[in-house]
Design an enzyme around this catalytic site. Structure first.
Site, PDB file in Angstrom:
ATOM      1  N   CYS A   9       0.859  -1.184   0.000  1.00 29.26           N
ATOM      2  CA  CYS A   9       0.000   0.000   0.000  1.00 29.26           C
ATOM      3  C   CYS A   9       0.895   1.234   0.000  1.00 29.26           C
ATOM      4  O   CYS A   9       2.082   1.139  -0.330  1.00 29.26           O
ATOM      5  CB  CYS A   9      -0.979  -0.005   1.173  1.00 29.26           C
ATOM      6  SG  CYS A   9      -0.250   0.206   2.809  1.00 29.26           S
ATOM      7  N   ARG A  15      -3.377  -0.633   5.213  1.00 29.55           N
ATOM      8  CA  ARG A  15      -3.945  -1.685   4.367  1.00 29.55           C
ATOM      9  C   ARG A  15      -3.033  -2.888   4.186  1.00 29.55           C
ATOM     10  O   ARG A  15      -3.468  -4.034   4.353  1.00 29.55           O
ATOM     11  CB  ARG A  15      -4.336  -1.114   3.005  1.00 29.55           C
ATOM     12  CG  ARG A  15      -5.422  -0.061   3.097  1.00 29.55           C
ATOM     13  CD  ARG A  15      -5.667   0.616   1.765  1.00 29.55           C
ATOM     14  NE  ARG A  15      -4.519   1.451   1.416  1.00 29.55           N
ATOM     15  CZ  ARG A  15      -4.366   2.046   0.242  1.00 29.55           C
ATOM     16  NH1 ARG A  15      -5.272   1.884  -0.704  1.00 29.55           N
ATOM     17  NH2 ARG A  15      -3.310   2.809   0.011  1.00 29.55           N
ATOM     18  N   ASP A 120      -8.163   3.744   1.410  1.00 29.92           N
ATOM     19  CA  ASP A 120      -7.153   3.932   2.445  1.00 29.92           C
ATOM     20  C   ASP A 120      -7.806   4.492   3.713  1.00 29.92           C
ATOM     21  O   ASP A 120      -8.197   5.659   3.757  1.00 29.92           O
ATOM     22  CB  ASP A 120      -6.071   4.884   1.951  1.00 29.92           C
ATOM     23  CG  ASP A 120      -4.859   4.911   2.850  1.00 29.92           C
ATOM     24  OD1 ASP A 120      -4.963   4.487   4.028  1.00 29.92           O
ATOM     25  OD2 ASP A 120      -3.788   5.344   2.381  1.00 29.92           O
TER      26      ASP A 120
END
Length: 147
Positions: A9, A15, A120
Site C-alpha cells: 500500500c 492496508r 485507504d
C-alpha cells in the site's frame, strides 16, 4: 514449494499490514509466506497505525509485531506474487519492475464484487470497512492460489 506473497500500500501502516495479518490468519496450514511494504518511505520502521491495529485486534488479528518497510526492486526476486491495494500503488510497483516477470495484481482482483481498490482508511477513517474488504479479497486470493 512455498508461495511468497507481498502486499503493498502507500505507507505500509494500514492496508498492507492488515492484509498480511489477515492472510497469515486465514492461510491455515498452507505453504505460504506473507510480507507487506509501502511505496512511500514516511513510516519506515513504524508499527501499523493504532486505529488499524485496534480494528484488526477486534477481529482477532494481531498486527503489533509488524513494522513498515518500503518496496524495492529486489522484492520482484523475493516474491512470487505482489498484491497492490490500489491503482496508484500498482503503478509505483510497476515502475520498479525492471525485467521481472513476477505478477503484480490488485487485491480487489480477488473480490467477488465490483470493488476496484481498497480505500485507504488512513484518509477515510473507515478501518472496519477496509478490513472487511481485505478479508473478503484475501479469502478469494487464498481460494485462487492455494485451494
Amino acid at each position: 514449494m512455498t508461495t511468497r506473497i507481498l502486499f503493498v500500500c502507500l505507507g505500509n501502516i494500514c492496508r498492507s499490514p492488515a492484509a498480511e495479518g489477515v492472510a497469515r490468519a486465514l492461510a491455515g496450514g498452507r505453504d505460504l509466506r506473507f510480507d507487506s511494504a509501502g511505496t512511500g518511505d514516511w513510516h519506515l520502521g513504524h508499527p501499523p497505525h493504532p486505529p488499524m491495529q485496534a480494528a484488526a485486534r477486534a477481529r482477532g488479528y494481531d498486527l503489533s509485531r509488524l513494522r513498515a518497510r518500503q518496496v524495492t526492486p529486489a522484492d520482484f526476486d523475493d516474491f512470487d506474487l505482489i498484491i497492490a491495494m490500489d491503482a496508484d500503488n500498482l503503478d509505483a510497483i510497476e515502475a520498479l519492475r525492471g525485467g521481472s516477470d513476477t505478477p503484480v495484481r490488485l487485491l480487489t482482483d480477488y473480490a467477488e464484487g465490483p470493488e476496484d481498490h481498497v480505500p485507504d482508511p488512513y484518509f477515510t477513517g473507515d478501518f472496519d470497512g477496509a478490513l472487511a474488504l481485505i478479508e473478503r479479497c484475501t479469502r478469494g486470493l487464498l481460494r485462487d492460489i492455494a485451494p
